[in-house]
Design a protein around this motif. Structure first.
Motif, PDB file in Angstrom:
ATOM      1  N   MET A 290     -10.735 -27.256  21.475  1.00 46.36           N
ATOM      2  CA  MET A 290      -9.454 -27.595  22.094  1.00 46.36           C
ATOM      3  C   MET A 290      -9.647 -28.341  23.414  1.00 46.36           C
ATOM      4  O   MET A 290      -8.928 -29.286  23.708  1.00 46.36           O
ATOM      5  N   ASP A 291     -10.610 -27.918  24.218  1.00 41.81           N
ATOM      6  CA  ASP A 291     -10.751 -28.450  25.572  1.00 41.81           C
ATOM      7  C   ASP A 291     -11.847 -29.502  25.736  1.00 41.81           C
ATOM      8  O   ASP A 291     -11.793 -30.299  26.679  1.00 41.81           O
ATOM      9  N   HIS A 292     -12.853 -29.510  24.869  1.00 42.00           N
ATOM     10  CA  HIS A 292     -14.028 -30.370  25.087  1.00 42.00           C
ATOM     11  C   HIS A 292     -14.484 -31.087  23.818  1.00 42.00           C
ATOM     12  O   HIS A 292     -15.673 -31.360  23.655  1.00 42.00           O
ATOM     13  N   PHE A 293     -13.558 -31.418  22.932  1.00 46.15           N
ATOM     14  CA  PHE A 293     -13.925 -32.044  21.667  1.00 46.15           C
ATOM     15  C   PHE A 293     -14.694 -33.353  21.909  1.00 46.15           C
ATOM     16  O   PHE A 293     -14.303 -34.187  22.702  1.00 46.15           O
ATOM     17  N   GLY A 294     -15.832 -33.494  21.218  1.00 40.96           N
ATOM     18  CA  GLY A 294     -16.661 -34.694  21.335  1.00 40.96           C
ATOM     19  C   GLY A 294     -17.681 -34.643  22.448  1.00 40.96           C
ATOM     20  O   GLY A 294     -18.585 -35.475  22.513  1.00 40.96           O
ATOM     21  N   GLU A 295     -17.557 -33.708  23.363  1.00 42.27           N
ATOM     22  CA  GLU A 295     -18.531 -33.569  24.446  1.00 42.27           C
ATOM     23  C   GLU A 295     -19.729 -32.763  23.944  1.00 42.27           C
ATOM     24  O   GLU A 295     -19.698 -32.149  22.874  1.00 42.27           O
TER      25      GLU A 295
END
Length: 110
Positions: free
Chosen positions: A20-25
């Motif tokens: 939810m908060d860091h998608f793709g990181e």
């Protein structure tokens, strides 16, 4: 349970929140705790190596499935040189054969 599987379990427990908060990181887990999030794999790897050396730690891109690497034996086959050594003088235009030097690969830091 192995140390790496403990890091994977910690990631799985936090996966929904991370997606939810860091998608793709990229994230690093050590001692079953989230260390930090990063914009690139290189940044995550540099920080993990600087802090924890050889590990164990988990570096994973949030939202991506786990990477599958070939078994070590298969990997050796991929990096072997694909050259052919001449075995007789006639095969090499009447001169002595030249034996190719083995291909060397750089060792990765992670």
């Amino acid at each position: 349970m192995t140390m790496l599987s403990e890091q994977i379990s910690a990631y799985e427990r936090m996966r929904n929140i991370l997606e939810m908060d860091h998608f793709g990181e990229w994230v690093v887990f050590h001692n079953e705790e989230l260390v930090d999030t990063y914009e690139s794999f290189e940044a995550a790897a540099e920080d993990a190596i600087r802090q924890f050396g050889r590990g164990p730690y988990l570096i994973r891109q949030v939202g991506a499935g786990p990477a599958t690497l070939p078994a070590f034996e298969e990997w050796e086959d991929l990096v072997k040189p694909r050259t052919r050594a001449f075995t007789t003088v006639n095969e090499f235009n009447g001169r002595e054969p030249i034996r190719p030097k083995p291909f060397r690969t750089r060792k990765r830091a992670f």
